[in-house]
Enzyme design. Structure first.
Site, mmCIF file in Angstrom:
data_model
loop_
_atom_site.group_PDB
_atom_site.id
_atom_site.type_symbol
_atom_site.label_atom_id
_atom_site.label_comp_id
_atom_site.label_asym_id
_atom_site.label_seq_id
_atom_site.Cartn_x
_atom_site.Cartn_y
_atom_site.Cartn_z
ATOM 1 C CB CYS A 142 -13.779 4.610 -30.695
ATOM 2 S SG CYS A 142 -13.014 4.491 -32.230
ATOM 3 C CD GLU A 143 -14.918 3.454 -24.611
ATOM 4 O OE1 GLU A 143 -15.565 4.419 -23.541
ATOM 5 O OE2 GLU A 143 -15.270 2.305 -24.704
ATOM 6 C CE1 TYR A 149 -8.648 2.148 -10.083
ATOM 7 C CE2 TYR A 149 -6.543 2.396 -11.289
ATOM 8 C CZ TYR A 149 -7.495 1.471 -10.431
ATOM 9 O OH TYR A 149 -7.509 0.049 -10.672
ATOM 10 N N PRO A 179 4.723 -5.199 -0.748
ATOM 11 C CG PRO A 179 6.843 -4.453 -0.854
ATOM 12 C CD PRO A 179 5.788 -5.535 -0.045
ATOM 13 N N GLY A 194 0.706 -1.236 0.095
ATOM 14 C CA GLY A 194 0.001 0.049 -0.036
ATOM 15 C C GLY A 194 0.989 1.274 0.211
HETATM 16 N N1 LLP Z 1 -1.558 -6.920 -1.166
HETATM 17 C C1 LLP Z 1 -2.781 -7.188 -1.343
HETATM 18 C C2 LLP Z 1 -3.811 -8.096 -0.919
HETATM 19 C C3 LLP Z 1 -3.332 -6.302 -2.339
HETATM 20 O O1 LLP Z 1 -4.675 -6.387 -2.778
HETATM 21 C C4 LLP Z 1 -2.489 -5.313 -3.057
HETATM 22 C C5 LLP Z 1 -2.890 -4.604 -3.901
HETATM 23 C C6 LLP Z 1 -1.181 -5.407 -2.679
HETATM 24 C C7 LLP Z 1 -0.599 -6.198 -1.740
HETATM 25 C C8 LLP Z 1 -0.308 -4.189 -3.399
HETATM 26 O O2 LLP Z 1 -0.561 -2.943 -2.846
HETATM 27 P P1 LLP Z 1 0.431 -1.947 -3.518
HETATM 28 O O3 LLP Z 1 1.755 -1.936 -2.481
HETATM 29 O O4 LLP Z 1 0.728 -1.867 -4.911
HETATM 30 O O5 LLP Z 1 -0.386 -0.772 -3.140
HETATM 31 N N2 LLP Z 1 -4.822 -0.944 -9.876
HETATM 32 C C9 LLP Z 1 -4.772 0.264 -8.694
HETATM 33 C C10 LLP Z 1 -4.268 -0.789 -7.561
HETATM 34 C C11 LLP Z 1 -5.030 -1.717 -6.852
HETATM 35 C C12 LLP Z 1 -4.204 -2.278 -5.958
HETATM 36 C C13 LLP Z 1 -4.951 -3.756 -5.630
HETATM 37 N N3 LLP Z 1 -4.321 -4.460 -4.463
HETATM 38 C C14 LLP Z 1 -3.965 1.304 -9.453
HETATM 39 O O6 LLP Z 1 -3.543 1.219 -10.434
HETATM 40 O O7 LLP Z 1 -3.931 2.237 -8.651
#
Ligand code: LLP
Length: 417
Positions: free
Chosen positions: A343-344, A316, A274, A239
């Protein structure tokens, strides 16, 4: 030095001008810096040195096999969410004992594959999943190592689509139900309780919600230990955000210090998942300007990359910096929406950007290493972009450009059946 930087008026990735890369491989193209990948991993390792966490890179952020192999060689584990991602990490040479399996909808088949691979842990997200896993493991003569993914009900203060730790989200087991479900897990013969897990959201620019979540989990761990349930590891998910524009980010060392203070003396292995923060700023999407469409109300820069290559802006309203690969100081700057050929009306990569550009120029869409290529589609029958890894002045194709033959194969084979 930043892996992606100007030398004079030319944009480079490591020691190579992006214009040379485009000439060799064409556009649109995802280009990654190997040094930036390693650098991001090493920053975690340095900041968390005294906690010695197991970093389980979240494969969904960028699942290219060469990137997975690079992280595996650095000693990384992996967080997977499907049988497909399991197949990828195994193909990349990962150590299955460093793999955790998250996700709300694991199928029986996926459970069997992960049990047979002997992964480190299933992050179980519901009672029914727990019961199914116990049955499946028993059927094939295995014991499933489990954590419960607990929903700590904290507000991650991020975009609602990528926030996952609130009561309203589909993820995890409600905090108040967790103790009872752990007790049920303890009584099930084919499960082995090894940990606890949470993941509250993505692109967090403040570590406070993560620390709140950790405190909630530690409270639960104390209750578990009174109930005779001891855990081996604590997984705080992923996150941590990256800088797309001007975000201020949590200081990794301060975050590590806050974790250290709380985990001291507990004998718990720390696991982290991460994704974005390991790959996001290591990659760009390289695209060429096809047409400048200047109008009375609005100017458009129509490029050869589109929402199928990079969904984040459309999905987003995410901001990605867009830089000219050649700076043209003699040209007037104009305000343009950078859009693709799809085309959007939602097919844009950036809005209201100030650019001094002419047709044929190359643009670099920044911070595309995470959730770029993995979220790409074939919409408008566009083939998927090539992916190239750069190390110093060397390039390596890590995914070849998809061909129309490949794209059509599964349908052609069904014609006239
Ligand atoms: N662990 C779990 C269970 C998750 O669902 C995720 C991301 C992560 C770890 C990794 O999170 P990160 O460190 O990348 O924040 N498509 C969206 C982001 C979706 C994240 C989904 N889960 C975007 O492009 O911002």
């Amino acid at each position: 030095m930043n892996a992606i930087h100007y030398r004079e008026d030319d944009l480079y990735i490591e020691d190579l001008p992006l214009s040379e890369i485009a000439a060799q491989f064409g556009t649109p193209a995802y280009i990654y810096s190997e040094a930036a990948l390693t650098g991001a991993f090493e920053s975690y390792r340095a900041a968390f040195a005294n906690l010695d966490p197991l970093l389980c890179y979240a494969v969904k952020a960028n699942s290219n096999l060469s990137i997975l192999r690079h992280f595996a060689r650095l000693g990384c584990g992996f967080d997977i969410v499907s049988g497909g991602e399991l197949a990828r990490v195994l193909a990349a040479g990962a150590d299955a004992r460093k793999v955790v399996f998250s996700g709300v909808g694991k199928s029986e088949q996926e459970m069997i594959e992960a049990l047979n691979a002997d992964i480190k842990c299933f992050n179980v997200e519901s009672l029914n999943e727990l019961l199914k896993l116990n049955t499946v493991a028993g059927r094939i003569g295995k014991t499933a190592p489990i954590s419960l993914r607990v929903n700590p009900d904290v507000d991650a203060q991020t975009h609602p689509y990528i926030s996952t730790g609130l009561k309203d989200n589909k993820f995890g087991i409600a905090y108040d139900a967790a103790l009872d479900i752990y007790q049920q897990a303890k009584s099930l013969p084919h499960l082995h309780i090894v940990g606890i897990d949470c993941h509250i959201g993505s692109q967090l620019t403040d570590a406070a919600p993560l620390i709140d979540a950790l405190d909630r989990l530690l409270g639960l761990i104390d209750q578990l230990s009174s109930a005779g349930i001891a855990l081996h590891h604590l997984d705080i998910g992923g996150g941590l955000g990256i800088r797309y524009r001007d975000e201020t980010l949590p200081d990794l060392s301060a975050f590590a210090q806050a974790l250290s203070e709380r985990l001291q003396g507990r004998g718990l292995q720390l696991v982290m998942e991460p994704g974005r923060s390991l790959v996001g700023n290591a990659g760009i999407l390289l695209t060429r300007l096809e047409y400048l469409k200047l109008g009375e109300h609005k100017n458009f820069a129509v490029v050869d990359a589109a929402m199928n290559d990079l969904m984040r802006p459309s999905l987003y309203s995410a901001y990605h910096g867009i830089l000219p690969v050649t700076r043209r100081e003699h040209l007037a700057t104009i305000t343009v929406d950078v859009v693709g050929p799809i085309c959007e009306s939602s097919d844009f990569l950036g809005k209201d950007r100030q650019l001094a550009i002419m047709e044929g120029d190359l643009l670099a869409v920044m911070s595309c290493g995470a959730y770029g290529s993995t979220m790409a589609s074939n919409y408008n029958t566009r083939t998927r972009a090539i992916e190239v890894m750069v190390s110093g002045d060397q390039t390596r194709v890590i995914r070849s450009r998809e061909t129309l033959d490949e794209l059509l194969a599964n349908e052609k084979s069904c014609l006239d059946k």
